[in-house]
Design a protein around this motif. Structure first.
Motif, PDB file in Angstrom:
ATOM      1  N   SER A   1      -4.008 -21.190  -0.875  1.00 42.84           N
ATOM      2  CA  SER A   1      -3.903 -20.985  -2.324  1.00 42.84           C
ATOM      3  C   SER A   1      -2.439 -20.964  -2.745  1.00 42.84           C
ATOM      4  O   SER A   1      -1.534 -20.968  -1.907  1.00 42.84           O
ATOM      5  CB  SER A   1      -4.588 -19.682  -2.732  1.00 42.84           C
ATOM      6  OG  SER A   1      -3.951 -18.575  -2.112  1.00 42.84           O
TER       7      SER A   1
ATOM      8  N   ILE B   1      -6.464 -29.147  -9.266  1.00 42.75           N
ATOM      9  CA  ILE B   1      -5.800 -28.800  -8.008  1.00 42.75           C
ATOM     10  C   ILE B   1      -4.308 -28.571  -8.179  1.00 42.75           C
ATOM     11  O   ILE B   1      -3.580 -28.413  -7.198  1.00 42.75           O
ATOM     12  CB  ILE B   1      -6.037 -29.895  -6.948  1.00 42.75           C
ATOM     13  CG1 ILE B   1      -5.422 -31.223  -7.384  1.00 42.75           C
ATOM     14  CG2 ILE B   1      -7.526 -30.030  -6.644  1.00 42.75           C
ATOM     15  CD1 ILE B   1      -5.366 -32.267  -6.286  1.00 42.75           C
TER      16      ILE B   1
ATOM     17  N   SER C   1      -2.755 -25.278  -6.260  1.00 44.60           N
ATOM     18  CA  SER C   1      -2.829 -25.292  -4.797  1.00 44.60           C
ATOM     19  C   SER C   1      -2.091 -26.496  -4.220  1.00 44.60           C
ATOM     20  O   SER C   1      -1.419 -26.381  -3.179  1.00 44.60           O
ATOM     21  CB  SER C   1      -4.280 -25.246  -4.312  1.00 44.60           C
ATOM     22  OG  SER C   1      -5.032 -26.329  -4.809  1.00 44.60           O
TER      23      SER C   1
ATOM     24  N   CYS D   1     -11.793 -27.026  -7.283  1.00 47.47           N
ATOM     25  CA  CYS D   1     -11.208 -28.362  -7.113  1.00 47.47           C
ATOM     26  C   CYS D   1     -11.249 -29.225  -8.375  1.00 47.47           C
ATOM     27  O   CYS D   1     -10.894 -30.404  -8.312  1.00 47.47           O
ATOM     28  CB  CYS D   1     -11.839 -29.108  -5.944  1.00 47.47           C
ATOM     29  SG  CYS D   1     -11.747 -28.197  -4.407  1.00 47.47           S
TER      30      CYS D   1
ATOM     31  N   ASP E   1      -8.107 -23.233  -9.955  1.00 49.49           N
ATOM     32  CA  ASP E   1      -8.511 -24.485  -9.318  1.00 49.49           C
ATOM     33  C   ASP E   1      -9.945 -24.860  -9.659  1.00 49.49           C
ATOM     34  O   ASP E   1     -10.344 -25.998  -9.481  1.00 49.49           O
ATOM     35  CB  ASP E   1      -8.280 -24.470  -7.804  1.00 49.49           C
ATOM     36  CG  ASP E   1      -9.193 -23.544  -7.039  1.00 49.49           C
ATOM     37  OD1 ASP E   1     -10.092 -22.915  -7.625  1.00 49.49           O
ATOM     38  OD2 ASP E   1      -8.998 -23.451  -5.811  1.00 49.49           O
TER      39      ASP E   1
ATOM     40  N   HIS F   1      -6.641 -26.052   3.500  1.00 54.08           N
ATOM     41  CA  HIS F   1      -7.930 -26.234   2.831  1.00 54.08           C
ATOM     42  C   HIS F   1      -8.026 -25.274   1.647  1.00 54.08           C
ATOM     43  O   HIS F   1      -8.208 -24.070   1.807  1.00 54.08           O
ATOM     44  CB  HIS F   1      -9.070 -25.962   3.826  1.00 54.08           C
ATOM     45  CG  HIS F   1     -10.426 -26.146   3.240  1.00 54.08           C
ATOM     46  ND1 HIS F   1     -11.549 -25.608   3.820  1.00 54.08           N
ATOM     47  CD2 HIS F   1     -10.858 -26.792   2.132  1.00 54.08           C
ATOM     48  CE1 HIS F   1     -12.617 -25.916   3.088  1.00 54.08           C
ATOM     49  NE2 HIS F   1     -12.209 -26.630   2.065  1.00 54.08           N
ATOM     50  N   ALA F   2      -7.900 -25.824   0.452  1.00 51.25           N
ATOM     51  CA  ALA F   2      -7.997 -25.059  -0.792  1.00 51.25           C
ATOM     52  C   ALA F   2      -9.367 -25.293  -1.411  1.00 51.25           C
ATOM     53  O   ALA F   2     -10.138 -26.122  -0.955  1.00 51.25           O
ATOM     54  CB  ALA F   2      -6.900 -25.506  -1.759  1.00 51.25           C
ATOM     55  N   GLY F   3      -9.670 -24.536  -2.468  1.00 47.92           N
ATOM     56  CA  GLY F   3     -10.862 -24.842  -3.240  1.00 47.92           C
ATOM     57  C   GLY F   3     -11.852 -23.731  -3.442  1.00 47.92           C
ATOM     58  O   GLY F   3     -12.920 -23.948  -3.983  1.00 47.92           O
TER      59      GLY F   3
ATOM     60  N   TYR G   1      -3.478 -31.858   3.126  1.00 49.51           N
ATOM     61  CA  TYR G   1      -4.092 -31.034   2.077  1.00 49.51           C
ATOM     62  C   TYR G   1      -5.500 -31.534   1.798  1.00 49.51           C
ATOM     63  O   TYR G   1      -5.751 -32.741   1.755  1.00 49.51           O
ATOM     64  CB  TYR G   1      -3.251 -31.137   0.803  1.00 49.51           C
ATOM     65  CG  TYR G   1      -3.879 -30.509  -0.417  1.00 49.51           C
ATOM     66  CD1 TYR G   1      -3.702 -29.166  -0.698  1.00 49.51           C
ATOM     67  CD2 TYR G   1      -4.657 -31.269  -1.291  1.00 49.51           C
ATOM     68  CE1 TYR G   1      -4.273 -28.588  -1.817  1.00 49.51           C
ATOM     69  CE2 TYR G   1      -5.233 -30.701  -2.414  1.00 49.51           C
ATOM     70  CZ  TYR G   1      -5.042 -29.361  -2.669  1.00 49.51           C
ATOM     71  OH  TYR G   1      -5.613 -28.794  -3.773  1.00 49.51           O
TER      72      TYR G   1
ATOM     73  N   ASP H   1     -16.870 -32.771  -2.887  1.00 48.53           N
ATOM     74  CA  ASP H   1     -15.434 -32.512  -3.024  1.00 48.53           C
ATOM     75  C   ASP H   1     -14.512 -33.289  -2.092  1.00 48.53           C
ATOM     76  O   ASP H   1     -13.482 -33.795  -2.516  1.00 48.53           O
ATOM     77  CB  ASP H   1     -15.142 -31.021  -2.831  1.00 48.53           C
ATOM     78  CG  ASP H   1     -15.887 -30.152  -3.825  1.00 48.53           C
ATOM     79  OD1 ASP H   1     -15.976 -30.533  -4.993  1.00 48.53           O
ATOM     80  OD2 ASP H   1     -16.379 -29.093  -3.410  1.00 48.53           O
TER      81      ASP H   1
ATOM     82  N   CYS I   1      -9.138 -30.208  -0.674  1.00 48.16           N
ATOM     83  CA  CYS I   1      -9.716 -29.225  -1.578  1.00 48.16           C
ATOM     84  C   CYS I   1     -11.221 -29.436  -1.622  1.00 48.16           C
ATOM     85  O   CYS I   1     -11.697 -30.545  -1.911  1.00 48.16           O
ATOM     86  CB  CYS I   1      -9.129 -29.378  -2.976  1.00 48.16           C
ATOM     87  SG  CYS I   1      -9.562 -28.025  -4.087  1.00 48.16           S
TER      88      CYS I   1
END
Length: 129
Positions: free
Chosen positions: A30, A67, A70, A64, A61, A52-54, A84, A95, A86
């Motif tokens: 994040s 974005i 992040s 996602c 976000d 790994h974001a989301g 990267y 996603d 998400c």
């Protein structure tokens, strides 16, 4: 990276990388100083990192849909072998296969590591950004 040449191991984790590990996944990445510093620590050691974001940690976000935060945090700490992604989870759809318009920005290579000036990170890229 050629794992066969290193006699080291890959670890999929929540950002924990003991000695001998050549790759980690930072689950729940994040736009926080903690995530940025952890990414910088691993990336500067040459460890492959998949950020790994989301999971809506940033509040912005929206799983996602946006974005910006992040991805910006990722670009502050990313080095060679930094990646990267998400997604809301582990399913390929909807996603992981989404191509965000931010990916098309021509940043070029970073001109150096990010510098923290007060509470603002500064990093420039070859494109002049």
């Amino acid at each position: 990276k050629g794992l066969n040449d290193t006699n080291k191991s890959v670890l999929v984790s929540n950002g924990w990388a003991p000695d001998g590990i050549v790759a980690v996944q930072m689950e729940g990445f994040s736009a926080t100083q903690k995530s940025i510093q952890q990414l910088q620590q691993y990336a500067q050691k040459g460890i492959l990192v998949q950020a790994h974001a989301g999971y809506a940690q940033n509040g912005d976000d929206n799983h996602c849909q946006d974005i910006t935060n992040s991805l910006g945090a990722f670009l502050i700490g990313a080095e060679k072998y930094s990646y990267y992604g998400c997604s809301r989870g582990w399913y390929i759809e909807p996603d992981w296969i989404v191509w965000h318009s931010q990916y098309d920005k021509p940043l070029g290579a970073p001109n150096g590591v990010a510098v923290l000036n007060g509470d603002i990170y500064i990093r420039s890229f070859a494109s002049g950004t």
